[in-house]
Design an enzyme around this catalytic site. Structure first.
Site, PDB file in Angstrom:
ATOM      1  N   ASP A  91       0.866  -1.252  -0.087  1.00 32.83           N
ATOM      2  CA  ASP A  91       0.041   0.043   0.101  1.00 32.83           C
ATOM      3  C   ASP A  91       0.761   1.207   0.165  1.00 32.83           C
ATOM      4  OD1 ASP A  91       0.889   0.148   2.581  1.00 32.83           O
ATOM      5  OD2 ASP A  91      -0.874  -0.390   3.618  1.00 32.83           O
ATOM      6  N   ASP A 330      -7.823  -7.401   0.157  1.00 30.85           N
ATOM      7  CA  ASP A 330      -6.953  -7.602   1.602  1.00 30.85           C
ATOM      8  C   ASP A 330      -7.791  -7.286   2.592  1.00 30.85           C
ATOM      9  OD1 ASP A 330      -6.440  -4.585   1.134  1.00 30.85           O
ATOM     10  OD2 ASP A 330      -5.639  -5.207   2.935  1.00 30.85           O
ATOM     11  N   CYS A 368     -12.696 -28.695   6.629  1.00 31.90           N
ATOM     12  CA  CYS A 368     -11.560 -28.044   6.262  1.00 31.90           C
ATOM     13  C   CYS A 368     -10.446 -29.053   6.225  1.00 31.90           C
ATOM     14  CB  CYS A 368     -11.253 -27.091   7.379  1.00 31.90           C
ATOM     15  SG  CYS A 368      -9.662 -26.158   6.976  1.00 31.90           S
ATOM     16  N   CYS A 370      -7.050 -28.110   6.111  1.00 33.15           N
ATOM     17  CA  CYS A 370      -5.907 -27.350   6.551  1.00 33.15           C
ATOM     18  C   CYS A 370      -5.190 -28.166   7.495  1.00 33.15           C
ATOM     19  CB  CYS A 370      -6.298 -25.908   7.110  1.00 33.15           C
ATOM     20  SG  CYS A 370      -6.616 -25.846   8.923  1.00 33.15           S
ATOM     21  N   CYS A 373      -7.055 -28.187  11.115  1.00 32.65           N
ATOM     22  CA  CYS A 373      -8.331 -29.163  11.287  1.00 32.65           C
ATOM     23  C   CYS A 373      -7.810 -30.711  11.148  1.00 32.65           C
ATOM     24  CB  CYS A 373      -9.172 -28.630  10.201  1.00 32.65           C
ATOM     25  SG  CYS A 373     -10.004 -26.951  10.768  1.00 32.65           S
ATOM     26  N   HIS A 399      -5.208 -21.552  10.115  1.00 28.31           N
ATOM     27  CA  HIS A 399      -6.691 -22.104   9.863  1.00 28.31           C
ATOM     28  C   HIS A 399      -7.432 -20.816   9.172  1.00 28.31           C
ATOM     29  CE1 HIS A 399     -10.668 -23.605   9.697  1.00 28.31           C
ATOM     30  NE2 HIS A 399     -11.155 -22.401  10.103  1.00 28.31           N
TER      31      HIS A 399
END
Lengths: 435, 435
Positions: A91, A330, A368, A370, A373, A399
């Site tokens: 930014d 974002d 999930c 990931c 999880c 997560h």
């Protein structure tokens, strides 16, 4: 062009496409995790790669103060400094100057502000913000703008919008005159030291939208095999764009006024940028108003350029805005919420600190995939949080980012199928997430 | 036997061997990272696996207070609670009771102490410490002992040693009567929820001592492939010992007196344990004295049983004591030092916070293959530390553990070759590491 944007599939307003940048190819719409001071808080870079992060965001204000632009520039820019081979966006510093500095002093020339770290005085102008961002060397950088506060009256909104337009012209002028000074001008040089050859650029995880360039080497790479034979820099980081410079995006402001937003869009387009952002939203206004301004502003932005909605949002919002035709977003929400024990799951929000999870042997989110999880129980995550263990922040952040990145992957897939992605009923995310 | 210890190669005093436990096979000598409250601070379990951690230590005192033994027991013990398939050892709680509690009250029955968290009053006896450790379900548990303070006079050292001996007998009696109550009595059940099937037990990383059972599946597993076809619980976690119970180790005390240490060893051996620990050292005494007591105590311990030196030490010390014939060690130093920015490398200590590293593009340790040294520069690590980023703790801890675990692997390799491992001259570790 230093970037190349192509739309692969469009339905009514939503579209999925590919954004080529000097360091990486990005499947859009994309969610960009925030790495404030060259770190997505608590998450190692290889884990971000595994999560499928295609592009991360750095904050110029924070990096300018610490470690300083010159240090980053000498390391080959942010890519080399933090060892991140995929895309980066910075930014302009404007938002932090406005949100973190009550003592700022704004003039036509720029903004004088005090460091939140030591109170020292600094000055950002369109030119110095460009100079900083060129030194940081992100693939995509942002024009220096004034983020109008909310609420603001009509006069204030107009004056602020007009200054942003003048600053955009100055930003572009400085950038065009100095863009050859990017630290990786002779081709991306993400690092000065060789071990980083191991890293994989340009891979987007299992993207099921049928249009992804999937780098299967990334899937095979195990963190336990740091010396695995994967493409080296010279082989894999071949330029993805013909011109090896950064790209400067313009920012549309105009407060909560649709007419001012239209004028801001037109003036910014007249200056001419390879991509356009919508700034100054999600600053406290009602969610309906955010949506209204996003929708109306999008009507005035060119369809063939990437459109970036800054600082948004909840899981429901990122889906909603992707469906409206936003290509990039974002937000600190997934990472910040994780640090507060607030987790996003396919079944809704989970406040893991609650005692009800103390003996809950189930995974955080049964839907999930990931690594959190797949391995840990809610009881364990609750214990880590209650015990103030650092691993709580690490796992919670992994997560939440996985949830956001997987959600955007599903959105891309839905768009490619001509469908509109929606959360299951009852997921119940909403904007009431003050942290 | 619930464990089985075999020496593969012995030279003068040093030996390398294999310790079979219900959950894992351990190559010795071994360094055990400390996971105080069911987490090695800042490091996810899969990263610990990749680092080659074979066995980790849990602190009964901390776990008893939070999350509580009953919660852990219901999750199948620590293995299930924290999703760790390899071996675990718990201490008896005695050391923390003595080191964290100035208001403790010791009697023949046990110790009354106050929680460092909320000041609440609690009581540990040999029996209750065994009950807690059986509920926590580690592979190896420790007799409840009194850690004699330093300095202490002769009368105090003797009385303390004698009480430890009486407590050892009570610990064993309770353990033998209740060892069938271990949460995984019907075979190791590390988790109540199925996703953990993905985890790999019993792999020791690339152990070059020629005797390692190397689980190549672990090397192939990528965290990005959580559902990869790796051995499931029933296939891979086959019992490594015929009897599926924990093992209780005795602890030799006796302060800094060689005669008392000899008597303590004899009395502990008379009670009879499958392994023996040397406790009460590295509590402030000069390093030469530590070595003298270790050396003399080892003479009185059976050669065919594992010998565990508690709470030691610096990199130089763990090498030194392994060369003296110690088989197991644990210490908070690598993890605690990491949190203070103190890193161990093949070239000596690095205080990463120093400004001299601000633009140092080299890796932390050019001779280290860990994921930190393979990817990040000293400049980046220094920036993370200076910016108080959580990733600093994560990466620093990963490196320091890698250094310790790799060092022990080299020690095992040297012993197997009939050599004595030594650090390069100038590595310059020493004990002056007050944190």
């Amino acid at each position: 062009m230093a970037i190349d944007f192509s739309i692969r599939k469009a339905n009514s307003r939503a579209r999925t496409g590919r954004l080529l940048t000097p360091h990486a190819e990005i499947a859009t719409p994309v969610f960009m995790p925030v790495g404030t001071v060259a770190s997505v808080k608590g998450v190692p870079q290889d884990t971000l790669e595994e999560l499928g992060a295609q592009v991360i965001l750095g904050n110029t204000y924070h990096l300018y103060l610490r470690p300083g632009v010159e240090t980053v520039r000498r390391m080959g820019g942010l890519h080399g400094f933090m060892s991140w081979r995929r895309a980066i966006l910075t930014d302009s510093g404007g938002f932090q100057v406005f949100s973190l500095n009550e003592l700022r002093k704004v003039s036509e020339a720029g903004v004088t502000f005090r460091s939140h770290l030591d109170g020292s005085s600094h000055f950002f102008s369109p030119e110095s913000a460009m100079e900083a961002q060129i030194g940081l060397g992100a693939d995509i950088i942002m024009a220096f703008d004034e983020c109008t506060e909310y609420p603001a009256d009509q006069v204030r909104m107009r004056e602020s919008m007009e200054m942003t337009a003048r600053w955009a012209a100055r930003s572009k002028k400085y950038f065009e005159e100095h863009k050859q000074e990017v630290p990786w001008k002779n081709g991306p040089q993400p690092s000065a030291f060789s071990p980083q050859q191991n890293q994989i650029p340009r891979s987007a995880r299992n993207d099921n939208d049928g249009a992804s360039r999937d780098d299967s080497a990334a899937e095979l790479r195990s963190a336990g095999q740091p010396r695995a034979a994967v493409p080296t820099l010279s082989e894999a980081a071949a330029p993805t764009c013909s011109e090896q410079t950064q790209s400067l995006f313009g920012i549309v402001q105009g407060g909560m006024d649709r007419v001012l937003r239209k004028e801001s869009a037109e003036r910014t387009i007249e200056i001419g940028f390879p991509g356009y952002a919508i700034g100054g939203l999600s600053v406290g206004e009602p969610r309906e108003l955010t949506r209204e301004i996003v929708e109306s502003t999008l009507e005035h932005l060119p369809k063939d350029k990437p459109r970036y909605l800054m600082g948004v949002g909840t899981p429901e919002e990122i889906v909603e805005y992707a469906n409206l035709g936003i290509d990039m977003m974002d937000c600190v929400l997934p990472t910040r919420a994780a640090r507060h024990g607030l987790l996003f799951t396919s079944e809704g929000k989970v406040s893991i600190k609650q005692a009800r999870y103390a003996q809950d042997q189930g995974p955080l989110d049964p839907n999930c995939g990931c690594r959190v999880c797949q391995r840990y129980s809610r009881a364990y995550l609750r214990h880590l949080y209650a015990s103030n263990e650092v691993l709580a922040q690490v796992l919670n952040t992994i997560h939440n980012l996985s949830f956001y990145l997987d959600t955007m992957q599903r959105v891309r897939h839905s768009i490619s199928l001509g469908e509109e992605y929606r959360f299951l009923p009852g997921a119940g995310f909403d904007r009431d997430l003050e942290l």
